[in-house]
Motif scaffolding. Sequence first.
Motif, short mmCIF file in Angstrom:
data_model
loop_
_atom_site.label_atom_id
_atom_site.label_comp_id
_atom_site.label_asym_id
_atom_site.label_seq_id
_atom_site.Cartn_x
_atom_site.Cartn_y
_atom_site.Cartn_z
N LEU A 19 18.45 -3.70 -8.76
CA LEU A 19 17.05 -3.43 -8.42
C LEU A 19 16.47 -4.57 -7.60
O LEU A 19 16.76 -5.73 -7.84
N ARG A 20 15.66 -4.20 -6.66
CA ARG A 20 14.88 -5.15 -5.86
C ARG A 20 13.48 -4.58 -5.74
O ARG A 20 13.29 -3.36 -5.74
N GLY A 21 12.52 -5.46 -5.59
CA GLY A 21 11.14 -5.02 -5.42
C GLY A 21 10.82 -4.82 -3.95
O GLY A 21 11.24 -5.60 -3.10
N MET A 22 10.07 -3.78 -3.68
CA MET A 22 9.55 -3.54 -2.33
C MET A 22 8.03 -3.49 -2.44
O MET A 22 7.47 -2.49 -2.88
N PRO A 23 7.37 -4.59 -2.08
CA PRO A 23 5.91 -4.58 -2.20
C PRO A 23 5.25 -3.83 -1.04
O PRO A 23 5.77 -3.81 0.07
N THR A 24 4.14 -3.21 -1.34
CA THR A 24 3.33 -2.58 -0.31
C THR A 24 2.06 -3.41 -0.14
O THR A 24 1.78 -4.28 -0.96
N ASP A 25 1.31 -3.13 0.89
CA ASP A 25 0.07 -3.87 1.15
C ASP A 25 -0.87 -2.96 1.91
O ASP A 25 -0.54 -2.50 3.00
N ALA A 26 -2.00 -2.66 1.32
CA ALA A 26 -3.01 -1.83 2.00
C ALA A 26 -4.38 -2.30 1.56
O ALA A 26 -4.53 -2.92 0.51
N ALA A 27 -5.37 -2.00 2.37
CA ALA A 27 -6.75 -2.32 2.01
C ALA A 27 -7.66 -1.23 2.56
O ALA A 27 -7.42 -0.70 3.64
N VAL A 28 -8.68 -0.92 1.79
CA VAL A 28 -9.67 0.08 2.19
C VAL A 28 -11.05 -0.47 1.87
O VAL A 28 -11.19 -1.39 1.06
N PRO A 29 -12.08 0.11 2.49
CA PRO A 29 -13.44 -0.29 2.10
C PRO A 29 -13.64 -0.03 0.60
O PRO A 29 -13.10 0.94 0.06
N ILE A 30 -14.41 -0.88 -0.05
CA ILE A 30 -14.63 -0.75 -1.48
C ILE A 30 -15.12 0.66 -1.84
O ILE A 30 -14.72 1.22 -2.86
N SER A 31 -15.91 1.26 -0.96
CA SER A 31 -16.43 2.61 -1.22
C SER A 31 -15.32 3.66 -1.29
O SER A 31 -15.53 4.75 -1.83
#
Length: 143
Positions: A19-31
């Motif tokens: 097993l290996r980790g695959m991180p994701t990264d996203a951001a959205v407006p707080i709303s």
Amino acid sequence: EARHHAYWAAIALRGLPNLRGMPTDAAVPISRLADCVIESDADLQEVTQRTGLVGPLVGHVGDGNFHYCLAIDVTNPDEIHEAKAFSQRLAERAIRMGGTCSGEHGVGYGKLKYLEMEHGAAAVGVMRSIKAAMDPHNILNPG
């Protein structure tokens, strides 16, 4: 430090070799944060039911930024495909909700394909022009 521990916790959840980790990264407006997390969790639950792939959610959500750490069996091509497909849907979902495909880790080769979707062709053209003017020999971050 929390993300470092989350990585190992995700691996431990499955308790499998390779097993290996695959991180994701996203951001959205707080709303839109709750909507994006709810949709993404439902998406990942479907993937988990089909494949066993898990991905705990971590984030510093005060700025709308969050990460799934997908625990992938690197010897299983189907899991790798499913993880990449989930990551793609997450990036597209974040952009659709007025956010970004990369909240803090930048856009490398893996997320280059989302630049135009996120910023538009004209903005990407300006970025390429600036890059060409500043780096005419294409030696700094080629591409």
